[in-house]
Design a protein around this motif. Structure first.
Motif, PDB file in Angstrom:
ATOM      1  N   THR A 124       0.814  -1.223   0.000  1.00  0.00           N
ATOM      2  CA  THR A 124       0.000   0.000   0.000  1.00  0.00           C
ATOM      3  C   THR A 124       0.847   1.272   0.000  1.00  0.00           C
ATOM      4  O   THR A 124       0.513   2.240  -0.705  1.00  0.00           O
ATOM      5  CB  THR A 124      -0.933   0.010   1.226  1.00  0.00           C
ATOM      6  OG1 THR A 124      -0.140  -0.067   2.428  1.00  0.00           O
ATOM      7  CG2 THR A 124      -1.898  -1.169   1.180  1.00  0.00           C
ATOM      8  N   THR A 149      -2.406   6.779   4.231  1.00  0.00           N
ATOM      9  CA  THR A 149      -2.386   5.384   3.774  1.00  0.00           C
ATOM     10  C   THR A 149      -2.009   4.448   4.905  1.00  0.00           C
ATOM     11  O   THR A 149      -2.589   3.363   5.057  1.00  0.00           O
ATOM     12  CB  THR A 149      -1.405   5.222   2.604  1.00  0.00           C
ATOM     13  OG1 THR A 149      -1.771   6.102   1.546  1.00  0.00           O
ATOM     14  CG2 THR A 149      -1.393   3.793   2.094  1.00  0.00           C
ATOM     15  N   THR A 195      -4.472   1.610   6.225  1.00  0.00           N
ATOM     16  CA  THR A 195      -4.056   0.203   6.207  1.00  0.00           C
ATOM     17  C   THR A 195      -4.131  -0.392   7.599  1.00  0.00           C
ATOM     18  O   THR A 195      -4.571  -1.540   7.786  1.00  0.00           O
ATOM     19  CB  THR A 195      -2.635   0.089   5.642  1.00  0.00           C
ATOM     20  OG1 THR A 195      -2.565   0.707   4.360  1.00  0.00           O
ATOM     21  CG2 THR A 195      -2.219  -1.372   5.519  1.00  0.00           C
ATOM     22  N   TYR A 231      -7.649  -1.118   8.411  1.00  0.00           N
ATOM     23  CA  TYR A 231      -8.109  -2.294   7.670  1.00  0.00           C
ATOM     24  C   TYR A 231      -7.661  -3.581   8.352  1.00  0.00           C
ATOM     25  O   TYR A 231      -8.411  -4.562   8.421  1.00  0.00           O
ATOM     26  CB  TYR A 231      -7.586  -2.236   6.239  1.00  0.00           C
ATOM     27  CG  TYR A 231      -7.915  -3.457   5.419  1.00  0.00           C
ATOM     28  CD1 TYR A 231      -9.179  -3.629   4.863  1.00  0.00           C
ATOM     29  CD2 TYR A 231      -6.949  -4.451   5.216  1.00  0.00           C
ATOM     30  CE1 TYR A 231      -9.488  -4.763   4.118  1.00  0.00           C
ATOM     31  CE2 TYR A 231      -7.247  -5.583   4.465  1.00  0.00           C
ATOM     32  CZ  TYR A 231      -8.518  -5.735   3.925  1.00  0.00           C
ATOM     33  OH  TYR A 231      -8.807  -6.847   3.205  1.00  0.00           O
TER      34      TYR A 231
END
Length: 349
Positions: A30, A332, A336, A339
């Motif tokens: 990512t 990001t 991430t 997530y």
């Protein structure tokens, strides 16, 4: 049971960090992707420069030296704007950018870029010499396919700043985005900030806006005095014409009747002489009023003090590429991490 339900869930940061570390390979995907995408995006946006100028105009007639004004000034209030006889106070000068007449007056500003490759009007510069991001070109291509309205800049078409074509209106909106005028309520200092993709054009634009703002303020502040001056000029011309007419008539009558001793002729010459003197007095009075009106124009013309002149910027003002890339990388990383750990927590909104 109810107390257990109300007890807030405790987040164990060690478990969160451990789980994130266990899935660190996901960051290897990512973060590089976010880095590449953010770089491609931000480096495609053209850089721009900003220049700033500050001027302090002379205020209108006011009772600034009064006791009430001094007391108000000690509390940070400026009563000069409230006491001025002007209908437009300095606080309204920034609103000039909302007026199409003032904005479109900048269309014909002559600009030249730092490399000397571009030498044109500001209107043409914004219309034909602007760099843009690559992803906006399809939108421009679609606009080119749309039907165009009449261009007010074509020959034999009277330009009306309050009835602009679509293209001219877009340029006017671009100018509003590139120029910001603000005023300090306490000091009355007007700040002009301009933005352009070329550093020399940026400085030229700031100087031009400052000059046009000065012209507007001078025209407004001296408008009535100039109208009075023109009015007295007409009165002086009329009074001079009347005086010269009577003088010629008196001279002609006197020459034609030099040897006539009739009482009626003497009375006629006396009347003509008195009328001539009256017209001369009127002419003299009007000349005095004209000089007073001329002095009033000068008195009403405000003086300007340049606090900070516009300079050619050395470095671009934006976009902040490094800050943008770092910010996108941070977002990001946060996304991430969320997530990875979202299954372990239950969020209620």
């Amino acid at each position: 049971m109810e107390e257990n339900k109300k007890r807030p869930e405790v987040i164990d940061l060690r478990l969160v960090i451990k789980k994130i570390w266990a899935n660190k390979r996901l960051f290897y995907k990512t973060l590089p992707i976010a880095f590449v995408i953010s770089c491609v995006y931000i480096f495609s946006i053209p850089r721009y420069y900003t220049s700033e100028a500050k001027i302090a105009p002379e205020m209108g007639n006011s009772m600034e030296g009064g006791t009430i004004g001094s007391i108000a000034a000690s509390f940070g209030f400026d009563l000069s704007d409230m006491q001025t006889s002007d209908a437009i106070t300095p606080l309204l000068y920034p609103d000039l950018m909302d007026d199409n007449g003032f904005v479109t007056s900048m269309f014909n500003i002559q600009v030249r870029d730092a490399e000397g490759e571009i030498k044109t009007t500001y209107y043409d510069y914004l219309k034909n010499h602007q760099k843009d991001a690559w992803f906006k070109y399809p939108l421009h291509w679609i606009k080119e396919l749309l039907p165009k309205d009449a261009d007010s800049n074509e020959e034999n078409v009277a330009f009306d700043p309050y009835d602009l074509s679509r293209a001219d209106n877009d340029i006017a909106e671009a100018i509003r985005g590139n120029i910001k005028i603000s005023i300090d309520k306490k000091t009355g200092v007007i700040t002009i900030v301009t933005k352009a993709q070329d550093k020399l054009i940026c400085k030229t634009l700031a100087d031009s806006v400052m000059s046009q703002l000065q012209e507007f303020i001078i025209d407004y502040r001296t408008n009535k005095a100039r109208n009075d001056y023109e009015y007295y000029k007409k009165l002086v011309a009329d009074a001079k014409s009347d005086y010269e007419t009577v003088r010629r008539k008196y001279g002609a009558t006197s020459d034609a009747n030099m040897e006539v001793t009739m009482k009626s002729m003497e009375l006629l010459l006396t009347d003509l002489e008195n009328d001539m003197q009256l017209k001369f007095n009127t002419y003299t009075t009007m000349c005095t009023q004209l000089e007073a009106a001329k002095a009033k124009v000068q008195d009403r013309t405000p003086a300007f003090t340049i606090i900070e002149g516009a300079a050619v910027p050395v470095k671009p003002a934006g976009p902040k590429r490094m800050i943008f890339v770092i910010g996108m990388m941070f977002l990001t990383f946060i996304g991430t991490s969320f997530y990875i750990t979202k299954k372990d927590f239950h969020f209620s909104f």
